[in-house]
Design a protein around this motif. Structure first.
Motif, PDB file in Angstrom:
ATOM      1  N   TYR A   1       0.810  -1.218   0.000  1.00  0.00           N
ATOM      2  CA  TYR A   1       0.000   0.000   0.000  1.00  0.00           C
ATOM      3  C   TYR A   1       0.849   1.276   0.000  1.00  0.00           C
ATOM      4  N   LEU A   2       0.316   2.380   0.538  1.00  0.00           N
ATOM      5  CA  LEU A   2       0.964   3.674   0.319  1.00  0.00           C
ATOM      6  C   LEU A   2       1.345   4.396   1.609  1.00  0.00           C
ATOM      7  N   SER A   3       1.689   3.661   2.640  1.00  0.00           N
ATOM      8  CA  SER A   3       2.234   4.324   3.825  1.00  0.00           C
ATOM      9  C   SER A   3       3.587   4.914   3.463  1.00  0.00           C
ATOM     10  N   ALA A   4       4.004   5.946   4.198  1.00  0.00           N
ATOM     11  CA  ALA A   4       5.334   6.519   3.966  1.00  0.00           C
ATOM     12  C   ALA A   4       6.409   5.460   4.186  1.00  0.00           C
ATOM     13  N   TYR A   5       6.176   4.571   5.127  1.00  0.00           N
ATOM     14  CA  TYR A   5       7.108   3.481   5.420  1.00  0.00           C
ATOM     15  C   TYR A   5       7.306   2.614   4.178  1.00  0.00           C
ATOM     16  N   HIS A   6       6.202   2.188   3.554  1.00  0.00           N
ATOM     17  CA  HIS A   6       6.316   1.295   2.397  1.00  0.00           C
ATOM     18  C   HIS A   6       6.821   2.027   1.161  1.00  0.00           C
TER      19      HIS A   6
ATOM     20  N   ILE B   1      -5.318   3.119  -5.518  1.00  0.00           N
ATOM     21  CA  ILE B   1      -5.655   4.055  -4.450  1.00  0.00           C
ATOM     22  C   ILE B   1      -5.565   3.362  -3.092  1.00  0.00           C
ATOM     23  N   ASP B   2      -5.084   4.077  -2.103  1.00  0.00           N
ATOM     24  CA  ASP B   2      -5.043   3.597  -0.719  1.00  0.00           C
ATOM     25  C   ASP B   2      -5.793   4.598   0.133  1.00  0.00           C
TER      26      ASP B   2
ATOM     27  N   GLU C   1       0.292  12.229   4.295  1.00  0.00           N
ATOM     28  CA  GLU C   1       1.393  11.289   4.492  1.00  0.00           C
ATOM     29  C   GLU C   1       1.987  10.848   3.157  1.00  0.00           C
ATOM     30  N   ILE C   2       1.116  10.564   2.190  1.00  0.00           N
ATOM     31  CA  ILE C   2       1.585  10.111   0.875  1.00  0.00           C
ATOM     32  C   ILE C   2       2.431  11.184   0.208  1.00  0.00           C
TER      33      ILE C   2
ATOM     34  N   SER D   1      -2.392   5.376 -10.839  1.00  0.00           N
ATOM     35  CA  SER D   1      -2.871   4.321 -11.727  1.00  0.00           C
ATOM     36  C   SER D   1      -4.117   3.708 -11.116  1.00  0.00           C
ATOM     37  N   ASN D   2      -5.124   3.518 -11.941  1.00  0.00           N
ATOM     38  CA  ASN D   2      -6.390   2.897 -11.508  1.00  0.00           C
ATOM     39  C   ASN D   2      -7.131   3.748 -10.472  1.00  0.00           C
ATOM     40  N   PHE D   3      -6.985   5.073 -10.556  1.00  0.00           N
ATOM     41  CA  PHE D   3      -7.681   5.980  -9.653  1.00  0.00           C
ATOM     42  C   PHE D   3      -9.046   6.341 -10.230  1.00  0.00           C
ATOM     43  N   ALA D   4      -9.990   6.568  -9.362  1.00  0.00           N
ATOM     44  CA  ALA D   4     -11.269   7.145  -9.761  1.00  0.00           C
ATOM     45  C   ALA D   4     -11.097   8.655  -9.936  1.00  0.00           C
TER      46      ALA D   4
END
Length: 329
Positions: free
Chosen positions: A104-109, A134-135, A142-143, A162-165
């Motif tokens: 996913y899209l945490s700052a950590y990842h 999207i996350d 944060e993103i 990518s793949n966003f609404a």
């Protein structure tokens, strides 16, 4: 090759991009090298991959993860001049390991995933770093903080989605603007004659916000490539797609008959239809062979007449236009 700006940025990309999802799974390394050689020779400068490409995209079957990036990295390492000739795009989001923070899209990842992609790609920077999905569990503050840090460090240049609404794109841009950031340079969406949902809200959103549109699966997983002939290999040979062929057989027959009247290969018509749309920046071609790449490149000079475009709309009707006019007075 024709080039155009990636949305409102000053960056120019080829109207046809090279997609590398097949590298490592359906296309071996030697063939991948030949495809990239041919793409570069043809003037393609946008190379698209993702950290999970190269095998089954499941955290329980992770042995294929990263192979596509590794193949590109080894190809780039063969000639140092290649890196400055391409716009290198990859993605972050998908689970890369089974741990709770390896996705996913945490700052950590985002930081860990970017460092890992740079290592596999054998480069010090990624030109277009795209959020693969999207996350909504991670706040945009944060993103963007994580992306902004990577930009400051010179590890990425542009950010894409990518793949966003449509509303995800708008929300992302509002937060980016509040931080005085450029925000999204591009959105990569599923778009082809059989899948036209993005005409409702995504295309109006990217047009209004000046965001480039990269389209994936232009031939609809092979459905628009003359699929009524014998199918013996590739993703088109799977039972699920065979079922789709039977369900769409009347439309496919009408489509292939129209292509026959035009004297054009069905895949070429499918790509040309996308390229005629001014909202489309670049069409991502994901060839398994050099010959498939060359066939896709043949779509560039093809200009479909208005009557053919109208017939394609009859065969493959879209959602009725843009929202809300498509469904309300």
């Amino acid at each position: 090759m024709d080039y155009t700006h990636l949305g409102r940025t000053g960056l120019k990309v080829s109207r046809i991009a090279l997609g590398t999802m097949n590298f490592g799974e359906l296309t071996d390394e030697a063939t991948g090298f030949r495809i990239m050689d041919a793409a570069l020779e043809a003037g393609i400068n946008l190379f698209d991959t993702a950290d999970v490409y190269g095998g089954p995209q499941s955290p329980d079957m992770a042995k294929g993860f990263g192979i596509s990036e590794e193949i590109i990295g080894r190809w780039l390492a063969q000639d140092g001049a290649r890196r400055d000739r391409i716009v290198l795009a990859t993605k972050v989001y998908q689970p890369m390991e089974t741990g709770p923070n390896h996705k996913y899209l945490s700052a950590y990842h985002i930081r860990r995933a970017c460092e890992a992609s740079l290592k596999r790609l054998k480069t010090d920077h990624i030109d277009l770093y795209q959020m693969h999905h999207i996350d909504r569990a991670t706040p945009w503050e944060e993103i963007w903080q994580a992306m902004e840090q990577l930009i400051r460090e010179g590890k990425i240049t542009y950010v894409g989605s990518s793949n966003f609404a449509g509303w995800d794109i708008a929300t992302a841009q509002c937060t980016a603007a509040s931080r005085n950031l450029l925000g999204l340079a591009s959105e990569q969406s599923l778009y082809n004659l059989t899948q036209r949902t993005i005409e409702l809200e995504v295309i109006p959103a990217v047009r209004h916000l000046g965001i480039g549109l990269l389209t994936w699966s232009p031939i609809g997983m092979g459905l628009l490539g003359g699929v009524l002939g014998e199918i013996t290999e590739g993703r088109r040979a799977t039972p699920g797609l065979q079922a789709r062929i039977e369900r769409l057989r009347p439309q496919l027959e009408a489509y292939e008959a129209l292509c026959g009247e035009l004297g054009e290969a069905p895949a070429r018509v499918a790509l040309a239809w996308l390229l005629h749309n001014p909202a489309v920046t670049s069409v991502i071609s994901g060839p398994r062979t050099v010959e498939q790449l060359r066939q896709n490149l043949a779509a560039l000079p093809l200009k479909l007449p208005e009557e053919s475009l109208a017939r394609l709309d009859e065969i493959w009707p879209g959602p009725g236009g843009e929202a809300p006019e498509a469904y309300a007075w």
